[in-house]
Design a protein around this motif. Structure first.
Motif, PDB file in Angstrom:
ATOM      1  N   ILE B 147       0.831  -1.220   0.000  1.00 59.47           N
ATOM      2  CA  ILE B 147       0.000   0.000   0.000  1.00 59.47           C
ATOM      3  C   ILE B 147       0.861   1.265   0.000  1.00 59.47           C
ATOM      4  N   THR B 148       2.120   1.145  -0.419  1.00 61.18           N
ATOM      5  CA  THR B 148       2.956   2.350  -0.454  1.00 61.18           C
ATOM      6  C   THR B 148       2.425   3.378  -1.433  1.00 61.18           C
ATOM      7  N   HIS B 149       1.685   2.942  -2.453  1.00 62.07           N
ATOM      8  CA  HIS B 149       1.174   3.881  -3.458  1.00 62.07           C
ATOM      9  C   HIS B 149      -0.228   4.353  -3.137  1.00 62.07           C
ATOM     10  N   ARG B 150      -0.777   3.915  -2.005  1.00 63.90           N
ATOM     11  CA  ARG B 150      -2.173   4.219  -1.679  1.00 63.90           C
ATOM     12  C   ARG B 150      -2.263   4.971  -0.355  1.00 63.90           C
ATOM     13  N   PRO B 151      -2.070   6.305  -0.354  1.00 64.86           N
ATOM     14  CA  PRO B 151      -2.155   7.059   0.903  1.00 64.86           C
ATOM     15  C   PRO B 151      -3.497   6.864   1.609  1.00 64.86           C
ATOM     16  N   ASP B 152      -4.543   6.640   0.821  1.00 64.30           N
ATOM     17  CA  ASP B 152      -5.877   6.521   1.422  1.00 64.30           C
ATOM     18  C   ASP B 152      -6.052   5.226   2.207  1.00 64.30           C
ATOM     19  N   VAL B 386      -6.456  21.048  -8.651  1.00 64.85           N
ATOM     20  CA  VAL B 386      -7.498  20.118  -9.085  1.00 64.85           C
ATOM     21  C   VAL B 386      -6.856  19.182 -10.102  1.00 64.85           C
ATOM     22  N   PRO B 387      -6.897  17.892  -9.850  1.00 71.57           N
ATOM     23  CA  PRO B 387      -6.248  16.961 -10.783  1.00 71.57           C
ATOM     24  C   PRO B 387      -6.923  16.967 -12.145  1.00 71.57           C
ATOM     25  N   ALA B 388      -6.102  16.842 -13.183  1.00 74.30           N
ATOM     26  CA  ALA B 388      -6.657  16.809 -14.533  1.00 74.30           C
ATOM     27  C   ALA B 388      -7.474  15.532 -14.693  1.00 74.30           C
ATOM     28  N   PRO B 389      -8.664  15.650 -15.265  1.00 74.60           N
ATOM     29  CA  PRO B 389      -9.455  14.433 -15.488  1.00 74.60           C
ATOM     30  C   PRO B 389      -8.796  13.545 -16.553  1.00 74.60           C
ATOM     31  N   ILE B 390      -9.139  12.285 -16.525  1.00 72.25           N
ATOM     32  CA  ILE B 390      -8.564  11.322 -17.469  1.00 72.25           C
ATOM     33  C   ILE B 390      -9.621  10.960 -18.498  1.00 72.25           C
ATOM     34  N   ASP B 424     -19.101  10.867 -21.658  1.00 72.50           N
ATOM     35  CA  ASP B 424     -18.086  10.464 -22.637  1.00 72.50           C
ATOM     36  C   ASP B 424     -16.842   9.865 -21.947  1.00 72.50           C
ATOM     37  N   PHE B 425     -17.027   9.394 -20.752  1.00 76.05           N
ATOM     38  CA  PHE B 425     -15.950   8.744 -19.995  1.00 76.05           C
ATOM     39  C   PHE B 425     -14.753   9.653 -19.726  1.00 76.05           C
ATOM     40  N   THR B 426     -15.076  10.891 -19.371  1.00 66.40           N
ATOM     41  CA  THR B 426     -14.062  11.739 -18.767  1.00 66.40           C
ATOM     42  C   THR B 426     -14.113  11.421 -17.269  1.00 66.40           C
ATOM     43  N   VAL B 427     -12.997  10.952 -16.748  1.00 67.91           N
ATOM     44  CA  VAL B 427     -13.005  10.425 -15.380  1.00 67.91           C
ATOM     45  C   VAL B 427     -12.317  11.407 -14.441  1.00 67.91           C
ATOM     46  N   THR B 428     -13.032  11.824 -13.392  1.00 64.10           N
ATOM     47  CA  THR B 428     -12.470  12.725 -12.403  1.00 64.10           C
ATOM     48  C   THR B 428     -11.953  11.914 -11.222  1.00 64.10           C
ATOM     49  N   ILE B 429     -10.738  12.250 -10.818  1.00 64.12           N
ATOM     50  CA  ILE B 429     -10.081  11.450  -9.778  1.00 64.12           C
ATOM     51  C   ILE B 429     -10.457  11.998  -8.411  1.00 64.12           C
ATOM     52  N   ARG B 433      -7.104   9.976  -4.099  1.00 67.37           N
ATOM     53  CA  ARG B 433      -6.333   9.121  -5.003  1.00 67.37           C
ATOM     54  C   ARG B 433      -5.458   9.961  -5.921  1.00 67.37           C
ATOM     55  N   ALA B 434      -5.568  11.288  -5.810  1.00 64.21           N
ATOM     56  CA  ALA B 434      -4.946  12.164  -6.808  1.00 64.21           C
ATOM     57  C   ALA B 434      -3.560  12.647  -6.414  1.00 64.21           C
ATOM     58  N   THR B 435      -3.136  12.441  -5.154  1.00 67.63           N
ATOM     59  CA  THR B 435      -1.866  13.040  -4.749  1.00 67.63           C
ATOM     60  C   THR B 435      -0.668  12.349  -5.382  1.00 67.63           C
ATOM     61  N   LYS B 436      -0.720  11.050  -5.524  1.00 71.60           N
ATOM     62  CA  LYS B 436       0.449  10.359  -6.070  1.00 71.60           C
ATOM     63  C   LYS B 436       0.036   9.118  -6.841  1.00 71.60           C
ATOM     64  N   ASP B 437      -1.186   8.679  -6.612  1.00 69.19           N
ATOM     65  CA  ASP B 437      -1.578   7.349  -7.028  1.00 69.19           C
ATOM     66  C   ASP B 437      -2.107   7.322  -8.458  1.00 69.19           C
ATOM     67  N   VAL B 438      -3.225   7.972  -8.700  1.00 68.52           N
ATOM     68  CA  VAL B 438      -3.881   7.871 -10.007  1.00 68.52           C
ATOM     69  C   VAL B 438      -3.681   9.149 -10.808  1.00 68.52           C
ATOM     70  N   ALA B 439      -3.187   9.029 -12.030  1.00 66.84           N
ATOM     71  CA  ALA B 439      -3.016  10.211 -12.877  1.00 66.84           C
ATOM     72  C   ALA B 439      -3.175   9.883 -14.349  1.00 66.84           C
ATOM     73  N   THR B 440      -3.017   8.626 -14.723  1.00 66.20           N
ATOM     74  CA  THR B 440      -2.974   8.280 -16.146  1.00 66.20           C
ATOM     75  C   THR B 440      -4.037   7.228 -16.470  1.00 66.20           C
ATOM     76  N   PRO B 441      -4.345   7.076 -17.757  1.00 66.20           N
ATOM     77  CA  PRO B 441      -5.304   6.021 -18.135  1.00 66.20           C
ATOM     78  C   PRO B 441      -4.840   4.638 -17.679  1.00 66.20           C
ATOM     79  N   GLU B 442      -3.507   4.426 -17.671  1.00 71.84           N
ATOM     80  CA  GLU B 442      -2.985   3.113 -17.233  1.00 71.84           C
ATOM     81  C   GLU B 442      -3.406   2.822 -15.793  1.00 71.84           C
TER      82      GLU B 442
END
Ligand SMILES: [Zn+2]
Lengths: 335, 758
Positions: B147-152, B386-390, B424-429, B433-442
């Motif tokens: 869980i090192t990548h999951r601050p939550d 505000v994290p950029a949506p994916i 249209d599947f624009t995904v808001t993080i 989860r936005a500080t370090k974990d989720v940022a890309t479609p991958e």
């Protein structure tokens, strides 16, 4: 005359040794023997008598020679039999000379897996044991201050270099050198700053694998791992993926195989869970591709790391990891 | 990190799976679990009870107590605890009745240790009025690495969110933000660098009573491995374990001034921390300070001087957010890892600071009745980005996973994890989860993949071009070398790449030529080897304890220091033969082995190295390139017996030898022997080369046959015999031709002052 021939024949038959036989032969059939003498005188005889004498000599000579040869080969057979018997050997005594040595069990398993991958079109690459921070960490999406660095206690060297903590930097070097598409493995020695005990070593062996192509999927990864592990363990294996965090892959997985000891029912080896954690793997993180000059919009792939040392211990049922670096021939001589 | 099953289930109504199934589910979908343990075994069936009367028992320290239980009616128990008295609110456990000193004791009054919630067995538990009892619990341990990548996931509520998503249940929010007061606190916050301290929020409370926490809170902290201290400190730890937001409480009276500073430490500042250790600080450490100096090391630990004590009545409750890498650097520089630093270095969500404060307001009412907020909320920091949506392409997602996916399924999965998904599947993080974990479609591939379950993906062979693989020649070469030498009776060993300074000195290797390990694992492993010799020598000494003779070899890297460049790695082979004879055979055998490995080598005299037998060493050449050494170890290095070693630089040996057919001669060759008288220490190899040089035309080969010392030769002389083969490709040589070869050799040697032994 005929009496002489008969007595010579009798002497040939009566000879008890090869030497005795030879003396009869010289006396009768030799260059200065009786038969030769008879032939010598023939010139003095009248033609009719000469013809008759010649016929007689030939007949006698043939009879004598044939008797002599028969007797002689008899002696030879006996002599050969005696010699062969005298040459009796005990072949149950140990063979003298040196036995062949053996290759280290790590080498043996490593080669086996290398051959497997080569048959699937993978290149086998080598990388340095002393690495740069860039190749060991940064290019693999593990920047300084990333908590993932805690997972890999690192030996630092003077001059700012380090001992590679995994074979993954060879991925980076492989991508830089060969470019996509790419199928490669990199076996080698890695180092972690950990105290040594029965199950931990600061020096051990890993095998890194990577495949970069167009449209490589998680389904491909599962297929590949299943095929590969089936070949390694020489039987069908059941694998499962679960989430695992490794910065150089996204998504990242821990791959478990159904316990080969208990078949999944639970046993001490699998800690009653039915599954054994075997290797980390995942789809290559686009940041890693980009860091190696590969366009992630066009190419992607999977990567995995196999613990060679662990595999060796499983294969040979070695309970204590320290034997592998012991240099003890009582151990190494068993492989 | 340990998770309490009961705690997680507080956020999910109707949670069905047991702790054991939850462990499996979490392992497959979220993070690796390391096991489940029960906590508070004695709590099964426990209820609160009031002691109505206590009678002494004659001749015993025990007393007979009549208790009114909450569930089982009135009971008589025999109790040995010194604090058992009338009017006490105790905990009753319905154990089987037994007779103690003639009195039937129906159940027992429990100590904390009886319940299994702590080791305290000094007396029976004393509850305050209406205090709730904890329940039997199960604790799931999660591998921190996973869980090192999951601050939550460093708080129970975050894990409950995962469980709710997996089990398709609703998640309850524990914090009520409406409890927060208006902005404008009684303390001012000054942040010097908002990239280091992203946000600092605080509340001030007065009329605080510092005391022991109620049993349920102490039990809960204990269950997940935290030590209960007092109600205020326990509150901060509780919220940290619930919302993953570390907090700290200062004694307001002990702070100087009414401004709290978040700033880099000044040169020369130090702090005595809560653990009574003094830490020297530097400007790379962020501190929380008051007018007089540091009061906490930001994100790591509080200071002793401003800590909560029994006399504290007013507190400042801090809930802040710090730059992850700064906390990590400070924590590793000070060698101080705390529950707070472990969370901050994972990059906590700055939105969470006020959520934790709202939760504290609610809990403090229970933990410190009569507590009052002073003023409003102090809150300072930079604007939270505000994290950029994916933009998620579902076809791409399906290709990545290698399976077909219905779009409503994907939407449901993402929404269950509180991602917002547009048409249209624009995904808001979500912010946590936005500080370090989720940022890309991958990253979303992983979210969807783990939730649908990787076992639902069909294994499929990749479709790739068929091509021969790149094959570095050195690998096959190394294999050939290892196979050949093993076939000659040598067993492969593997030694460490580390050696000690003492090793280097023992073999006459200059210590300063070695690359030094800055953090060696143990004494004796501080240098990188520049030779395989120290390891091989150790193998010889160790194995000589068990065997009278043996052969072994190693291939491995030597690490050579370079000026201002990466050390050079050179692959060497070192092989050894150990025996208990005069050592001649071993040396020649090693030479033969080297000839098997590298056809065409020659051996030349050389200056001995310190570790070599000075009269038994040679350099090995391939052409004019020195590729190794052959020698006997100096007798001082081998206690009994002798060891011959060969060292080959594999990087200097050609990887492959190009073989080419030379037609077999059609005309017969003639051989003749020739013996020369030479000094006993003259080298046969040198003489042989001279024979070859002198022989000239028509010489096919020169071969050493034998040598002889003794009568009739004078002392100090030996005769060396060579066999010369003479021939020509196009004719049979005449006697005159052959005599000419012989004469050339003899004359050559005569000119050098030798005689032949004709
Ligand atoms: Zn099992």
């Amino acid at each position: 005359m005929q009496d002489f021939v008969d007595s010579a024949l009798a002497r040939i038959h009566a000879a008890t040794t090869a030497d005795e036989l030879e003396s009869v032969r010289v006396e009768v059939l030799g260059r200065k023997g009786v038969i030769a003498d008879l032939s010598k005188d023939m010139g003095k005889l009248a033609p009719a008598e000469r013809a008759e004498r010649g016929k007689f000599i030939n007949t006698a000579k043939q009879a004598l020679e044939s008797a002599w040869e028969g007797r002689k080969s008899g002696f030879e057979r006996v002599a050969l039999a005696a010699r062969l018997d005298a040459e009796w050997l005990d072949l149950t005594v140990p063979a003298p000379g040196r036995k062949p040595g053996s290759l280290h069990p790590i080498t043996q398993i490593q080669w086996e897996i290398e051959d497997l991958f080569r048959s699937l079109g993978f290149a086998v690459l080598d990388g340095p044991e002393v690495e740069t921070e860039h190749h060991n960490f940064d290019a693999l999406n593990i920047p300084a201050d990333h908590p993932a660095r805690d997972m890999q206690d690192t030996f630092w060297l003077e001059g700012g270099h380090l001992l590679r903590t995994h074979t993954s930097p060879v991925q980076v070097r492989g991508m830089e050198k060969l470019g996509p598409p790419l199928r490669m493995i990199a076996p080698g020695r890695v180092f972690r700053n950990e105290s040594v005990d029965a199950s931990h070593e600061h020096t051990f062996y890993q095998l890194e694998g990577m495949m970069i192509d167009r449209n490589v999927s998680v389904g491909n990864l599962i297929y590949f791992m299943k095929t590969l592990l089936g070949a390694i363990f020489h039987r069908e294996v059941t694998v499962r993926l679960r989430p695992g965090f490794f910065p150089f892959v996204e998504p990242g997985f821990e791959l478990d195989i159904r316990c080969l000891i208990c078949g999944g029912d639970g046993c001490p080896v699998c800690k009653q869970s039915g599954w054994v954690e075997l290797l980390p793997c995942g789809l290559v993180n686009p940041k890693v591709l980009r860091a190696s000059g590969i366009d992630p919009a066009e190419w992607n792939g999977f990567a995995f790391g196999l613990g060679l040392t662990r595999l060796v211990m499983m294969r040979y049922a070695i309970g204590d990891i320290r034997w592998l670096q012991s240099g003890d021939l009582r151990f190494l001589g068993q492989f | 990190m340990k998770f309490s099953y009961n705690w997680i289930s507080e956020f999910i109504d109707g949670l069905e799976p047991s702790a054991e199934s939850l462990e499996r589910i979490i392992t497959i979908k979220t993070a690796e679990c390391e096991g489940v343990d029960s906590f508070g075994r004695g709590l099964a069936g426990a209820v609160s009870a009031e002691v109505e009367s206590v009678e002494p028992i004659e001749g015993s320290k025990n007393v007979k107590a009549t208790v009114l239980t909450n569930l089982y009616g009135r009971k008589t128990v025999v109790c040995g605890a010194p604090n058992c008295r009338t009017g006490l609110h105790a905990v009753y456990v319905p154990v089987a009745p037994k007779t103690v000193g003639g009195i039937v004791s129906d159940g027992m009054l429990a100590s904390e240790s009886d319940l299994g919630v702590s080791n305290d067995h000094a007396g029976i538990i004393e509850l305050t009025d209406n205090e709730r009892l904890p329940a039997l619990d199960h604790v799931i341990e999660i591998d921190n690495k996973s869980i090192t990548h999951r601050p939550d996931l460093w708080g129970h509520h975050g894990m409950a969110r995962e469980v709710a998503a997996i089990t398709a249940k609703l998640l309850r929010e524990p914090a009520n933000l409406s409890l927060l007061p208006e902005a404008g606190g009684p303390v001012k916050i000054e942040i010097e660098d908002t990239s280091l301290c992203l946000r600092y929020s605080a509340l001030v409370f007065e009329n605080v009573t510092v005391r022991r926490s109620p049993l349920w809170l102490r039990a809960r902290l204990t269950s997940i491995g935290l030590n209960p201290i007092n109600n205020i400190v326990d509150l901060t730890n509780y919220i940290m374990a619930e919302l993953a937001q570390p907090m700290h409480a200062f004694d307001r009276e002990k702070l100087h001034g009414d401004t709290i500073f978040a700033r880099p430490a000044r040169e020369g500042e130090s702090i005595i921390a809560l653990n009574d250790e003094t830490y020297e600080l530097s400007p790379s450490n962020v501190v929380i300070a008051d007018a007089s100096g540091p009061i906490a090391i930001a994100g790591v630990i509080g200071g002793r001087d401003s800590a909560i004590s029994a006399t504290t009545t007013t507190i400042v409750l801090e809930s802040a957010s710090f730059q992850a890498s700064s906390v990590r650097k400070t924590s590793s520089a000070l060698k101080l890892r705390t529950d707070a630093s472990m969370r901050f270095e994972k990059a906590q969500d700055p939105h969470n600071t006020v959520r934790a404060l709202a939760r504290a307001i609610e809990l403090l009412e229970e933990l410190s009745p009569g507590i009052r907020l002073v003023g409003g909320l102090a809150d300072s920091g930079r604007e939270i980005p505000v994290p950029a949506p994916i933009q998620l392409d579902l076809d791409w997602l399906a290709r990545k996973l290698g399976c077909t996916l219905e779009s409503p399924r994907v939407r449901a999965i993402l929404e269950s994890l509180e991602f917002k998904v547009s048409d249209d599947f624009t995904v808001t993080i979500p912010s946590w989860r936005a500080t370090k974990d989720v940022a890309t479609p991958e990253d979303l591939v992983e979210e969807v993949g783990r939730m649908i379950g990787y076992d639902s993906i069909e294994p499929k062979a990749p479709e790739v071009a068929c091509a021969p693989s790149y094959d570095p020649p050195e690998r096959e070469f190394l294999r050939r070398v290892k196979r050949t030498i093993a076939a000659q009776g040598f067993t492969e060993v593997s030694n460490y790449s580390f050696i000690s300074e003492e090793d280097a000195r023992r073999f006459g290797l200059a210590v300063e030529d070695h690359v030094r390990v800055l953090n060696p694992i143990a004494a004796g492993q501080e240098l990188m080897r520049t030779s395989l010799l120290p390891g091989i020598h150790r193998n010889i000494v160790e194995n000589a304890k068990h065997f009278d003779s043996f052969r072994l070899f190693e291939t491995g890297r030597e690490i050579h220091k370079q000026k201002n460049a990466k050390p050079e790695e050179v692959t060497h082979l070192m092989a050894a033969i150990y025996s208990k004879d005069d050592g001649r055979a071993a040396l020649l055998e090693l030479k033969r082995t080297a000839e098997c490995l590298v056809p065409g080598i020659s051996v030349r005299p050389t200056e001995p190295r310190p570790w070599e037998h000075p009269a038994r060493c040679a350099a090995i050449y391939l052409g004019d390139v020195e590729v190794g050494r052959l020698s006997e170890l100096h007798p001082s290095l081998v206690e009994s017996g002798r060891a011959a070693v060969i060292d080959l630089d594999l990087d200097r040996i050609p990887r492959s030898i190009d073989a080419r057919y030379i037609p077999i001669r059609k005309f017969p060759s003639s051989a003749f022997d020739l013996s020369l008288i030479a000094g006993v220490r003259e080298l046969a190899g040198v003489l042989e080369n001279q024979v070859r040089d002198f022989a000239g035309e028509h010489t096919e080969s020169v071969e050493y046959v034998r040598e002889y010392q003794g009568p009739p030769l004078p002392a100090g002389k030996k005769s060396v015999t060579f066999r010369i083969l003479a021939g020509a490709p196009d004719r049979t040589l005449t006697t005159a031709d052959i005599t000419a070869v012989r004469e050339r050799i003899l004359n050559g040697f005569l000119a050098l002052g030798y005689e032949s032994r004709e």
